[in-house]
Design an enzyme around this catalytic site. Structure first.
Site, PDB file in Angstrom:
ATOM      1  N   ARG A   1       0.818  -1.204   0.000  1.00 21.60           N
ATOM      2  CA  ARG A   1       0.000   0.000   0.000  1.00 21.60           C
ATOM      3  C   ARG A   1       0.863   1.271   0.000  1.00 21.60           C
ATOM      4  O   ARG A   1       0.381   2.343  -0.374  1.00 21.60           O
ATOM      5  CB  ARG A   1      -0.953  -0.019   1.207  1.00 21.60           C
TER       6      ARG A   1
ATOM      7  N   GLU B   1      -3.340   6.351   7.323  1.00 21.84           N
ATOM      8  CA  GLU B   1      -4.202   5.481   6.503  1.00 21.84           C
ATOM      9  C   GLU B   1      -5.452   6.211   6.016  1.00 21.84           C
ATOM     10  O   GLU B   1      -6.455   5.595   5.634  1.00 21.84           O
ATOM     11  CB  GLU B   1      -4.561   4.214   7.284  1.00 21.84           C
TER      12      GLU B   1
ATOM     13  N   HIS C   1      -8.173  -0.830  10.805  1.00 15.41           N
ATOM     14  CA  HIS C   1      -8.568   0.573  10.639  1.00 15.41           C
ATOM     15  C   HIS C   1      -9.761   0.825  11.557  1.00 15.41           C
ATOM     16  O   HIS C   1     -10.569  -0.078  11.783  1.00 15.41           O
ATOM     17  CB  HIS C   1      -9.024   0.869   9.199  1.00 15.41           C
TER      18      HIS C   1
ATOM     19  N   CYS D   1     -14.996   0.636   2.971  1.00 10.57           N
ATOM     20  CA  CYS D   1     -13.587   0.715   2.536  1.00 10.57           C
ATOM     21  C   CYS D   1     -13.488   1.169   1.098  1.00 10.57           C
ATOM     22  O   CYS D   1     -12.510   1.789   0.696  1.00 10.57           O
ATOM     23  CB  CYS D   1     -12.916  -0.651   2.593  1.00 10.57           C
TER      24      CYS D   1
HETATM   25  O1  SUG Z   1      -5.251  -2.322   3.812  1.00 12.16           O
HETATM   26  N1  SUG Z   1      -6.528  -5.236   2.325  1.00 12.16           N
HETATM   27  C1  SUG Z   1      -6.722  -3.864   2.719  1.00 12.16           C
HETATM   28  C2  SUG Z   1      -8.143  -3.623   3.167  1.00 12.16           C
HETATM   29  C3  SUG Z   1      -8.427  -2.171   3.365  1.00 12.16           C
HETATM   30  C4  SUG Z   1      -9.727  -1.931   4.008  1.00 12.16           C
HETATM   31  N2  SUG Z   1      -9.948  -0.535   4.174  1.00 12.16           N
HETATM   32  C5  SUG Z   1     -10.595   0.031   5.193  1.00 12.16           C
HETATM   33  N3  SUG Z   1     -10.875  -0.608   6.307  1.00 12.16           N
HETATM   34  N4  SUG Z   1     -10.901   1.295   5.095  1.00 12.16           N
HETATM   35  C6  SUG Z   1      -5.734  -3.467   3.822  1.00 12.16           C
HETATM   36  O2  SUG Z   1      -5.463  -4.305   4.690  1.00 12.16           O
HETATM   37  C7  SUG Z   1      -5.272  -7.081   1.374  1.00 12.16           C
HETATM   38  C8  SUG Z   1      -4.500  -7.309   0.099  1.00 12.16           C
HETATM   39  C9  SUG Z   1      -4.013  -8.716  -0.055  1.00 12.16           C
HETATM   40  O3  SUG Z   1      -3.767  -9.381   0.949  1.00 12.16           O
HETATM   41  O4  SUG Z   1      -3.835  -9.131  -1.215  1.00 12.16           O
HETATM   42  C10 SUG Z   1      -5.432  -5.615   1.685  1.00 12.16           C
HETATM   43  O5  SUG Z   1      -4.574  -4.818   1.344  1.00 12.16           O
END
Ligand code: SUG
Length: 447
Positions: free
Chosen positions: A138, A171, A248, A369
């Site tokens: 990310r 974030e 989060h 999300c």
């Molecule tokens: O950052 N999942 C994201 C999910 C984000 C959710 N966003 C909010 N709660 N606002 C994260 O953990 C998983 C990707 C993977 O494992 O391939 C991932 O990045």
């Protein structure tokens, strides 16, 4: 002033896959290595946008980022043309290569923190892309996000992300809530952080999972957005929630207008949070707190079923708020029973709708999300890039685009296929025309 909340959803990209990349995100860990369905995922996302548009709400879209993200691989020393870089990275550092394939920018709640013009000292809309520094896959998003925000909101003050360092771990809007009496009124902005940047050892056992937001990052954003300190609240997320999988705050809390809906175990000190919100809200609004007791919904169920990762919206001509929850909330006994009890009462939430975003849910991304909320005046909405607004014709264009370019399935071994890179780049090139982004929007277009 007349204003509304617009939702900008991240369009799910052609490399959507289950990489198991997010430590502390239980769904991501559990589903690592599953075969994903990129086409179905993107169509689920578009159906969600359509639902909002049909409800008479302002809806926009953010384009997927370039994946593989070749610039990160070049910085890591891989040379040659894009195909050479891709193939040599998969050969000598497959972990890094896999991280550059994630479609994680679909979770637009993490794209940026947004302060509407009604709250800021200079009367402008301020957006700060999140550096997302805690997770490698990310941490490569913020540069492209900044481009997206500049393309979408040419009139706004778009900041550069905070330095990509643990001190400033940020974030975005997933850890931020705005409360107000009506959209065009001054609001109270609540920033929720998981840790202070430098922690002196307390002798307590170390946390199980990382806290992804520092207080210092939240404070820096509040300062640079020119928020009034009297109308800004900083609250600490409970480590209990983080350790139970609430990576989060929006996994255990959602707020809209004057209502804050959250789990009893969401915050470190809920009484303090309530009193600070009340103090900041004086003369502006009368905050309503809807706290879900652990006795009704254990924290584990709330996180598994993503009760709070729902969109809380005010539909035109409705008195009470609607919670737009994932199907998983209906399938969990505790959360479904709670929702039924909630709407039978006479509190601020009067309806719960359930939607299918299962492809995203398997990576820990619920309805909330997938969208970034941007409160805008009518005049500001009129200045948003018109092609990034969801209209019946844009929706049709985007569905046709997904159907033309996306694969039905993606298995872990497909990720290293250079044809997937070529297909994705062709798809994104075509998308820049549909969304009016120009021919130099993505790194691969710039050469
Ligand atoms: O950052 N999942 C994201 C999910 C984000 C959710 N966003 C909010 N709660 N606002 C994260 O953990 C998983 C990707 C993977 O494992 O391939 C991932 O990045």
């Amino acid at each position: 002033m007349s204003a509304q909340e617009a939702n900008f959803d991240g369009l799910i990209g052609p490399t959507h896959n289950y990489g198991g990349l997010s430590d502390g995100n239980l769904a991501s860990a559990k589903n690592a290595g599953l075969v994903s369905h990129p086409k179905a995922a993107a169509l689920q996302g578009l159906a969600k946008m359509e639902l909002m548009m049909n409800a008479g709400l302002w809806q926009g879209v953010f384009p997927p980022h370039q994946r593989p993200y070749i610039p990160a691989l070049r910085r890591a020393g891989f040379l040659g043309n894009d195909r050479d870089v891709f193939q040599s990275a998969w050969k000598s550092d497959p972990i890094l290569a896999k991280n550059t394939m994630s479609a994680s920018n679909m979770w637009a709640a993490n794209a940026a923190t947004v302060s509407p013009s009604f709250d800021t000292q200079d009367g402008g809309l301020h957006l700060t892309p999140a550096n997302l520094s805690t997770m490698l896959h990310r941490s490569i998003e913020s540069e492209q996000t900044e481009r997206t925000l500049r393309a979408g909101f040419p009139f706004a003050k778009v900041h550069t992300a905070l330095p990509n360092q643990s001190y400033f771990a940020d974030e975005g809007a997933a850890n931020h809530v705005r409360l107000c009496s009506e959209r065009g009124a001054v609001g109270v902005e609540v920033f929720v952080y998981g840790r202070t940047a430098f922690v002196v050892s307390t002798g307590q056992p170390s946390p199980k999972f990382p806290a992804r937001q520092t207080r210092q990052a939240s404070e820096s954003i509040a300062r640079s957005h020119g928020l009034n300190p009297l109308q800004t609240v900083f609250a600490k997320q409970s480590q209990t929630a983080i350790d139970a999988g609430a990576f989060h705050n929006d996994v255990v809390c959602v707020g809209a207008l004057d209502t804050l809906f959250y789990h009893q175990d969401a915050f470190d000190d809920t009484a303090l949070l309530q009193s600070e919100i009340r103090k900041s809200a004086q003369g502006l609004l009368d905050p309503k707190f809807v706290e879900v007791p652990r006795q009704d919904v254990p924290l584990e169920d709330a996180i598994k079923a993503y009760l709070f990762n729902s969109m809380l919206v005010k539909r035109p001509n409705e008195d009470r708020l609607t919670l737009i929850a994932p199907l998983e909330t209906r399938e969990n006994l505790a959360t479904f029973a709670y929702c039924n009890q909630l709407i039978a009462g006479n509190g601020p939430i009067g309806q719960v709708d359930y939607i299918d975003v299962r492809q995203s849910m398997r990576n820990g991304g619920g309805p909330a999300c997938l969208r970034l909320r941007v409160t805008l005046s009518d005049t500001e909405w009129a200045q948003v890039n018109p092609k990034m607004k969801i209209t019946p014709s844009q929706l049709q264009n985007l569905k046709a685009w997904v159907n033309q370019y996306y694969r039905d399935t993606l298995a872990p071994e497909d990720l290293s296929d250079p044809r997937l890179m070529d297909e994705s780049f062709s798809a994104l090139d075509a998308l820049t025309v549909i969304l009016g982004l120009g021919s130099d929007f993505y790194p691969f277009q710039r050469g």
